[in-house]
Design a protein around this motif. Structure first.
Motif, PDB file in Angstrom:
ATOM      1  N   THR A   1       0.838  -1.200   0.000  1.00  0.00           N
ATOM      2  CA  THR A   1       0.000   0.000   0.000  1.00  0.00           C
ATOM      3  C   THR A   1       0.874   1.253   0.000  1.00  0.00           C
ATOM      4  N   ASN A   2       0.350   2.316  -0.600  1.00  0.00           N
ATOM      5  CA  ASN A   2       1.111   3.549  -0.771  1.00  0.00           C
ATOM      6  C   ASN A   2       0.415   4.687  -0.021  1.00  0.00           C
ATOM      7  N   PHE A   3       1.085   5.186   1.036  1.00  0.00           N
ATOM      8  CA  PHE A   3       0.568   6.315   1.810  1.00  0.00           C
ATOM      9  C   PHE A   3       1.476   7.542   1.660  1.00  0.00           C
ATOM     10  N   VAL A   4       2.224   7.631   0.595  1.00  0.00           N
ATOM     11  CA  VAL A   4       3.199   8.711   0.421  1.00  0.00           C
ATOM     12  C   VAL A   4       2.524  10.080   0.571  1.00  0.00           C
ATOM     13  N   GLU A   5       3.077  10.896   1.470  1.00  0.00           N
ATOM     14  CA  GLU A   5       2.621  12.267   1.714  1.00  0.00           C
ATOM     15  C   GLU A   5       1.145  12.326   2.119  1.00  0.00           C
ATOM     16  N   ALA A   6       0.663  11.271   2.751  1.00  0.00           N
ATOM     17  CA  ALA A   6      -0.707  11.268   3.263  1.00  0.00           C
ATOM     18  C   ALA A   6      -0.733  11.808   4.690  1.00  0.00           C
ATOM     19  N   ARG A   7      -1.903  12.229   5.130  1.00  0.00           N
ATOM     20  CA  ARG A   7      -2.098  12.679   6.508  1.00  0.00           C
ATOM     21  C   ARG A   7      -3.021  11.690   7.208  1.00  0.00           C
ATOM     22  N   LEU A   8      -2.535  11.103   8.297  1.00  0.00           N
ATOM     23  CA  LEU A   8      -3.291  10.093   9.027  1.00  0.00           C
ATOM     24  C   LEU A   8      -3.518  10.565  10.460  1.00  0.00           C
ATOM     25  N   LYS A   9      -4.758  10.678  10.856  1.00  0.00           N
ATOM     26  CA  LYS A   9      -5.109  11.088  12.208  1.00  0.00           C
ATOM     27  C   LYS A   9      -6.138  10.119  12.775  1.00  0.00           C
ATOM     28  N   GLN A  10      -5.826   9.551  13.928  1.00  0.00           N
ATOM     29  CA  GLN A  10      -6.688   8.565  14.571  1.00  0.00           C
ATOM     30  C   GLN A  10      -6.982   7.406  13.610  1.00  0.00           C
ATOM     31  N   VAL A  11      -5.910   6.711  13.290  1.00  0.00           N
ATOM     32  CA  VAL A  11      -5.987   5.557  12.391  1.00  0.00           C
ATOM     33  C   VAL A  11      -5.443   4.341  13.130  1.00  0.00           C
ATOM     34  N   PHE A  12      -6.166   3.235  13.060  1.00  0.00           N
ATOM     35  CA  PHE A  12      -5.834   2.015  13.790  1.00  0.00           C
ATOM     36  C   PHE A  12      -5.615   0.874  12.803  1.00  0.00           C
ATOM     37  N   PHE A  13      -4.383   0.353  12.784  1.00  0.00           N
ATOM     38  CA  PHE A  13      -4.050  -0.820  11.987  1.00  0.00           C
ATOM     39  C   PHE A  13      -4.012  -2.014  12.943  1.00  0.00           C
ATOM     40  N   ASN A  14      -4.937  -2.949  12.794  1.00  0.00           N
ATOM     41  CA  ASN A  14      -5.043  -4.071  13.719  1.00  0.00           C
ATOM     42  C   ASN A  14      -4.892  -5.398  12.978  1.00  0.00           C
ATOM     43  N   GLN A  15      -3.869  -6.160  13.351  1.00  0.00           N
ATOM     44  CA  GLN A  15      -3.644  -7.482  12.759  1.00  0.00           C
ATOM     45  C   GLN A  15      -3.711  -7.419  11.233  1.00  0.00           C
ATOM     46  N   THR A  16      -2.941  -6.502  10.692  1.00  0.00           N
ATOM     47  CA  THR A  16      -2.962  -6.246   9.252  1.00  0.00           C
ATOM     48  C   THR A  16      -1.567  -6.411   8.656  1.00  0.00           C
ATOM     49  N   ALA A  17      -1.499  -7.052   7.502  1.00  0.00           N
ATOM     50  CA  ALA A  17      -0.229  -7.220   6.793  1.00  0.00           C
ATOM     51  C   ALA A  17       0.072  -5.957   6.003  1.00  0.00           C
ATOM     52  N   LEU A  18       1.203  -5.321   6.327  1.00  0.00           N
ATOM     53  CA  LEU A  18       1.584  -4.060   5.702  1.00  0.00           C
ATOM     54  C   LEU A  18       3.002  -4.144   5.138  1.00  0.00           C
ATOM     55  N   GLN A  19       3.371  -5.309   4.654  1.00  0.00           N
ATOM     56  CA  GLN A  19       4.720  -5.491   4.141  1.00  0.00           C
ATOM     57  C   GLN A  19       4.952  -4.629   2.892  1.00  0.00           C
ATOM     58  N   SER A  20       6.127  -4.018   2.849  1.00  0.00           N
ATOM     59  CA  SER A  20       6.520  -3.159   1.723  1.00  0.00           C
ATOM     60  C   SER A  20       5.556  -1.997   1.514  1.00  0.00           C
ATOM     61  N   SER A  21       4.851  -1.596   2.559  1.00  0.00           N
ATOM     62  CA  SER A  21       4.009  -0.402   2.462  1.00  0.00           C
ATOM     63  C   SER A  21       4.883   0.842   2.581  1.00  0.00           C
ATOM     64  N   ASN A  22       4.411   1.950   2.035  1.00  0.00           N
ATOM     65  CA  ASN A  22       5.244   3.149   1.925  1.00  0.00           C
ATOM     66  C   ASN A  22       4.569   4.334   2.613  1.00  0.00           C
ATOM     67  N   TYR A  23       5.250   4.874   3.636  1.00  0.00           N
ATOM     68  CA  TYR A  23       4.743   6.010   4.405  1.00  0.00           C
ATOM     69  C   TYR A  23       5.691   7.197   4.295  1.00  0.00           C
ATOM     70  N   TYR A  24       6.313   7.372   3.158  1.00  0.00           N
ATOM     71  CA  TYR A  24       7.287   8.442   2.980  1.00  0.00           C
ATOM     72  C   TYR A  24       6.628   9.815   3.180  1.00  0.00           C
ATOM     73  N   ASN A  25       7.261  10.608   4.032  1.00  0.00           N
ATOM     74  CA  ASN A  25       6.842  11.996   4.263  1.00  0.00           C
ATOM     75  C   ASN A  25       5.364  12.098   4.653  1.00  0.00           C
ATOM     76  N   CYS A  26       4.932  11.194   5.536  1.00  0.00           N
ATOM     77  CA  CYS A  26       3.555  11.238   6.037  1.00  0.00           C
ATOM     78  C   CYS A  26       3.450  12.095   7.291  1.00  0.00           C
ATOM     79  N   GLU A  27       2.249  12.519   7.583  1.00  0.00           N
ATOM     80  CA  GLU A  27       1.951  13.206   8.842  1.00  0.00           C
ATOM     81  C   GLU A  27       1.110  12.264   9.697  1.00  0.00           C
ATOM     82  N   PHE A  28       1.675  11.823  10.832  1.00  0.00           N
ATOM     83  CA  PHE A  28       0.995  10.891  11.723  1.00  0.00           C
ATOM     84  C   PHE A  28       0.530  11.621  12.985  1.00  0.00           C
ATOM     85  N   LYS A  29      -0.700  11.370  13.385  1.00  0.00           N
ATOM     86  CA  LYS A  29      -1.207  11.873  14.658  1.00  0.00           C
ATOM     87  C   LYS A  29      -2.187  10.854  15.222  1.00  0.00           C
ATOM     88  N   LYS A  30      -1.849  10.329  16.391  1.00  0.00           N
ATOM     89  CA  LYS A  30      -2.684   9.309  17.044  1.00  0.00           C
ATOM     90  C   LYS A  30      -2.861   8.102  16.130  1.00  0.00           C
TER      91      LYS A  30
END
Length: 215
Positions: free
Chosen positions: A125-154
């Motif tokens: 999955t590709n989250f490049v330059e995405a903004r994530l606020k109050q996001v919950f990843f539970n028992q999820t396969a995220l291999q080779s996912s991309n979070y380059y230059n993301c904004e994370f909050k909670k």
């Protein structure tokens, strides 16, 4: 709900009527609301600036489809296949992905708030330059996912597979990855500042920091 913050769940009532995905095609806009879409097979569609509101998708296929600049609120995807779908620059609010296949989905430049990924296959999955606020990843396969230059909050990651995930230029401060598994994680020392890790993970990261751990 997570241990440290609450996720606003989708406001999807239990008395929705069955709908047809083709109803999204209006005269002057793309709009779909207040319905259940079940067992639909949709592939290779391109719909820009669609509005999806209060919809339950069950056992539905939306692979290789583009929904750029989509506006989604109060949506549940359950047992769906969205592989290689594109939600680039989308606004995604109060959305749950449960038992879904999300291989290669593009969330780049999107804004995600109060979103849950539960027991999903979301490698590449590709989250490049995405903004994530109050996001919950539970028992999820995220291999080779991309979070380059993301904004994370909670953000919470619980028992996820993160092998070869890319967190370059993204701060992990305050984020707990101690229950997650990986062999390789693409991350810089600056990104790790304030990240919560397990004792075993700390030993692995010590090499990144140039430390020598004495047995």
């Amino acid at each position: 709900m997570t241990k440290s913050f609450k996720i606003e769940l989708p406001k999807v009532p239990g008395n929705l009527q069955s709908g047809d995905f083709q109803d999204i095609y209006q005269e002057d806009e793309y709009y779909l609301s207040n319905c259940i879409i079940s067992n639909a097979e949709v592939e290779n569609v391109e719909i820009d600036k669609a509005v999806l509101s209060t919809v339950l998708f069950k056992n539905t296929t939306l692979i290789n489809s583009r929904f750029e600049k989509v506006d989604m609120v109060d949506i549940i995807f359950e047992n769906c296949d969205l592989s290689n779908a594109c939600f680039r620059e989308g606004i995604i609010h109060r959305v749950t992905f449960k038992n879904c296949k999300l291989m290669g989905v593009d969330f780049s430049l999107a804004t995600l708030a109060n979103v849950t990924f539960e027991n999903c296959m979301a490698n590449f999955t590709n989250f490049v330059e995405a903004r994530l606020k109050q996001v919950f990843f539970n028992q999820t396969a995220l291999q080779s996912s991309n979070y380059y230059n993301c904004e994370f909050k909670k953000i919470k990651l619980d028992n996820c597979e993160l092998n070869k995930a890319d967190f370059y230029q993204t701060s992990l401060k305050g984020i707990d990855i101690s229950t997650c598994t990986y062999e390789v994680l693409n991350v810089t020392p600056e990104s790790l500042d304030g990240c919560v890790v397990s004792a075993d993970q700390a030993i692995g990261f010590s090499k990144l920091l140039g430390l020598q751990v004495k047995e």
